[in-house]
Scaffold this motif. Sequence first.
Motif, PDB file in Angstrom:
ATOM      1  N   HIS A  44       4.272   6.780   5.184  1.00 46.94           N
ATOM      2  CA  HIS A  44       5.732   6.717   5.014  1.00 46.94           C
ATOM      3  C   HIS A  44       6.144   6.565   3.556  1.00 46.94           C
ATOM      4  N   THR A  45       5.252   6.010   2.743  1.00 47.54           N
ATOM      5  CA  THR A  45       5.602   5.635   1.372  1.00 47.54           C
ATOM      6  C   THR A  45       4.729   6.383   0.374  1.00 47.54           C
TER       7      THR A  45
ATOM      8  N   THR B 129       1.441   4.526   2.010  1.00 48.13           N
ATOM      9  CA  THR B 129       1.193   4.832   3.421  1.00 48.13           C
ATOM     10  C   THR B 129       1.687   6.235   3.748  1.00 48.13           C
TER      11      THR B 129
ATOM     12  N   GLN C  28       0.842  -1.199   0.000  1.00 48.59           N
ATOM     13  CA  GLN C  28       0.000   0.000   0.000  1.00 48.59           C
ATOM     14  C   GLN C  28       0.873   1.245   0.000  1.00 48.59           C
TER      15      GLN C  28
HETATM   16  N1  TRP Z   1       6.785   0.366   6.523  1.00 45.61           N
HETATM   17  C1  TRP Z   1       6.544   0.778   5.157  1.00 45.61           C
HETATM   18  C2  TRP Z   1       5.356   1.784   5.167  1.00 45.61           C
HETATM   19  O1  TRP Z   1       4.431   1.640   5.962  1.00 45.61           O
HETATM   20  C3  TRP Z   1       6.274  -0.444   4.341  1.00 45.61           C
HETATM   21  C4  TRP Z   1       5.791  -0.242   2.944  1.00 45.61           C
HETATM   22  C5  TRP Z   1       4.516   0.134   2.597  1.00 45.61           C
HETATM   23  C6  TRP Z   1       6.504  -0.452   1.713  1.00 45.61           C
HETATM   24  N2  TRP Z   1       4.408   0.188   1.228  1.00 45.61           N
HETATM   25  C7  TRP Z   1       5.596  -0.158   0.663  1.00 45.61           C
HETATM   26  C8  TRP Z   1       7.798  -0.858   1.368  1.00 45.61           C
HETATM   27  C9  TRP Z   1       5.970  -0.264  -0.694  1.00 45.61           C
HETATM   28  C10 TRP Z   1       8.150  -0.950   0.052  1.00 45.61           C
HETATM   29  C11 TRP Z   1       7.247  -0.656  -0.965  1.00 45.61           C
HETATM   30  O2  TRP Z   1       5.371   2.722   4.369  1.00 45.61           O
END
Ligand code: TRP
Length: 79
Positions: free
Chosen positions: A54-55, A52, A50
């Motif tokens: 963070h991403t 997020t 997904q």
């Molecule tokens: N801890 C990361 C997050 O929550 C994990 C993650 C989410 C991720 N989407 C990703 C890692 C796509 C690699 C690619 O954002």
Amino acid sequence: MEENNKAVTNDYVVIKAKEDGVHVIGLTRGSDTRFHHSEKLDKGEVMIAQFTEHTSAIKIRGNALIKTHYGDVESEGKK
Ligand code: TRP
């Protein structure tokens, strides 16, 4: 997950490696855009991910089938 952040959705991205050594790279959200995670997939392996808080972007290196809400696309490795 921020409720009002439209960039963060419940949608999943499905990535199926079509060769060994495909890399799925997560890039950070915000003013500083950098790699924060790299996942290596071998042929036939699937990652379901997904966007997020963070991403904000996902980079895929190598030959893979990518399925999203917007359609399917195939990434290709260098010849
Ligand atoms: N801890 C990361 C997050 O929550 C994990 C993650 C989410 C991720 N989407 C990703 C890692 C796509 C690699 C690619 O954002």
